[in-house]
Design a protein around this motif. Structure first.
Motif, short mmCIF file in Angstrom:
data_model
loop_
_atom_site.label_atom_id
_atom_site.label_comp_id
_atom_site.label_asym_id
_atom_site.label_seq_id
_atom_site.Cartn_x
_atom_site.Cartn_y
_atom_site.Cartn_z
N SER A 37 0.84 -1.22 -0.32
CA SER A 37 -0.17 0.16 0.18
C SER A 37 0.95 1.28 -0.17
CB SER A 37 -0.57 0.07 1.37
OG SER A 37 -2.02 -1.40 0.93
N THR A 38 1.69 1.02 0.60
CA THR A 38 3.01 2.11 0.51
C THR A 38 3.50 2.74 -0.49
OG1 THR A 38 3.40 2.40 3.20
CG2 THR A 38 5.05 3.41 2.17
N LYS A 79 1.00 3.53 -2.88
CA LYS A 79 0.83 5.85 -3.15
C LYS A 79 1.88 6.34 -3.18
CE LYS A 79 -1.89 4.95 1.44
NZ LYS A 79 -1.63 4.94 3.08
N SER A 83 1.10 6.62 -7.45
CA SER A 83 0.23 7.63 -7.60
C SER A 83 0.78 8.35 -7.92
CB SER A 83 -1.25 6.87 -6.83
OG SER A 83 -1.22 5.66 -6.74
N LYS A 101 -3.63 12.64 -5.91
CA LYS A 101 -3.63 10.86 -5.47
C LYS A 101 -5.38 10.82 -4.76
CE LYS A 101 -1.65 9.90 -1.98
NZ LYS A 101 0.43 9.74 -1.35
N ASP A 102 -5.52 11.97 -3.79
CA ASP A 102 -6.79 11.12 -2.88
C ASP A 102 -8.31 11.28 -4.00
OD1 ASP A 102 -5.32 10.82 -0.30
OD2 ASP A 102 -5.80 12.66 0.88
N LYS A 125 -8.41 8.25 -6.21
CA LYS A 125 -8.78 7.35 -5.74
C LYS A 125 -10.56 8.43 -5.70
CE LYS A 125 -8.17 5.38 -1.35
NZ LYS A 125 -7.18 4.85 0.13
#
Length: 465
Positions: free
Chosen positions: A90-91, A94, A97, A332-333, A336
């Motif tokens: 997951s890191t 991110k 992304s 990025k947020d 998502k």
């Protein structure tokens, strides 16, 4: 050449079946309904969803909506299974992304008024392969940009191997092939760890060539990339001696979850960024998801089993300044959020289009997003070679990409090649959406947000077809 590949069992070509048993069943249901009531309603929009009845290639496909409006899964369609990532993955995801968005924004700054498309996934994969030959600050810089501080090169390699394997097999209606190649000069001895790591984690083929004789080696390189991209990209030749060439290609071909019927494609105006107008082939259809964010609409058009979708972002309010302010929503947020959630369901009208870039050098773009040491006099790629010498070589990185969007689906390919040179490189409401002015687009895997392609369309030429 080795590839991660998956071939679709068939492409979805329409919404209704021609199967006789299904037709009889539907006829019986209709007759029973007529016996009970004097009239009945239909929830099918004929203009947007009825397929071409003369298309003899339509298979036994049922892809209707149930009583609650949810899509019925195609019987031959592999059910979508999201990719679940652990904490380390997951890191890295991110940071990937961030890398994708930063690379796109850097490219957009250089090509503000141009059409273009890039493959962040291809570029990051090629850089990850190169990282296995880097050392010192050059390696640290590559790791920080691609995976984040505190993680190891092994973490990045393991992540990339898993993502490549998962996305290549996640949808049997999508053909996704990833090919990696290492082409050393026949007189150069590569470090065994560099070779082994790229074979093990990137399924890279290793093919020594004679870079002292370009007439001999260039046809070999060109055939490799032509085969890997199914003819969409044909050139990977070099113009001067290099001790090694590292390359990644991806090939993507998928049908829409529900195709755009060609019978309903029509000539329509497209309002270009420079206040000119073009006549384009406008496709129209339903079954799209959307999110409204300020003045912008973000449209999701799913492929196959919805593992992949193409997203289109355009100014829903003001055509005259259609891409002004787009940078604010491309975070990025937000990305998502657009991928994982929707505000509503609607229909769309979007041009049939093709976009590409050919062989652009991206050293400057990569330097702008944090890879400065890689292109400086301090470059340390000593782990490429057995003698551990840097040899003063620095990478020149080139990227090529093409994408075709039409009624049946989308086909695209990308190539990232890097070779070493001796000198410092140069720098919920049903809505209808009419995409008739400039827009940004991207193709991503749903659960991880892996960016296969990103681009923008500012101007389209008139078509006579």
């Amino acid at each position: 050449m080795q590839k991660n590949r998956v071939y679709p069992k068939m492409f979805c070509q329409g919404k209704y079946a021609t199967n006789i048993d299904i037709m009889k069943k539907n006829l019986l249901i209709m007759l029973l309904s007529l016996a009970l009531v004097s009239c009945s309603d239909t929830h099918i929009d004929e203009e947007l969803q009825n397929p071409n009845k003369n298309d003899s290639s339509i298979e036994d496909v049922i892809d209707d909506e149930d009583e609650e409006g949810e899509s019925i899964v195609h019987p031959y369609r592999k059910p979508y299974q999201p990719i679940y990532l652990n904490e380390i993955e997951s890191t890295i995801n991110k940071h990937q992304s961030d890398f994708s968005l930063n690379l796109f924004k850097a490219a957009r700054n250089e090509r503000t008024d141009e059409n273009f498309v890039i493959s962040p996934y291809s570029v990051s994969t090629a850089l990850s392969m190169l990282a296995n030959g880097a050392d010192g600050n050059t390696l640290i810089e590559l790791q920080n940009v691609l995976s984040g501080e505190g993680l190891t090169l092994c973490d990045l390699n393991v992540y990339n191997k898993r993502i490549a394997s998962e996305i290549a097999t996640i949808d049997n209606f999508t053909q996704l092939e990833i090919a990696n190649g290492i082409f050393p000069d026949k007189n150069v001895n590569l470090a065994s760890r560099f070779i082994n790591d790229n074979k093990n984690f990137y399924d890279a083929s290793v093919l020594p060539v004679n870079f002292s004789n370009l007439a001999e080696c260039n046809p070999i390189l060109n055939k490799w990339v032509d085969d890997a991209t199914h003819g969409l990209i044909k050139n990977m030749s070099v113009s001067a001696y290099t001790p090694i060439l590292i390359a990644n290609t991806i090939y993507f071909k998928s049908s829409w979850e529900r195709y755009f019927d060609k019978d309903y494609t029509y000539d329509a105006p497209f309002y270009n960024y420079d206040n000119t107008m073009s006549t384009v082939k406008m496709m129209r259809g339903g079954n799209i998801d959307y999110t409204i964010d300020g003045d912008f609409a973000i449209i999701g058009i799913p492929f196959g089993n919805r593992a992949f979708s193409m997203y289109v972002a355009y100014n829903y309010v003001d055509k005259n300044y259609s891409l002004n302010g787009i940078e604010k929503i491309l975070t990025k947020d937000n990305i998502k959020k657009y991928i994982s959630k929707r505000q509503g369901h609607g229909s769309i009208r979007i041009p049939r289009f093709e976009v590409g870039i050919s062989g652009i050098k991206i050293n400057n773009l990569l330097s702008m997003i944090g890879l400065k040491d890689l292109f400086s006099e301090k470059t340390d790629l000593s782990n490429l070679f057995t003698d551990k010498e840097n040899r003063s070589f620095k990478p020149a990185i080139f990227h090529e990409c093409v994408l075709r969007v039409e009624e049946s689906g989308t086909e695209g390919a990308a190539k990232t090649q890097m070779f070493l040179i001796g000198a410092t490189p140069n720098k919920p409401e049903l809505k209808s959406f009419m995409i008739d002015h400039p827009f940004v687009f991207w193709i991503a895997e749903q659960s991880t947000g892996t960016m296969l392609f990103m681009g923008q369309i500012n101007k389209l030429e008139s078509v006579n077809e």
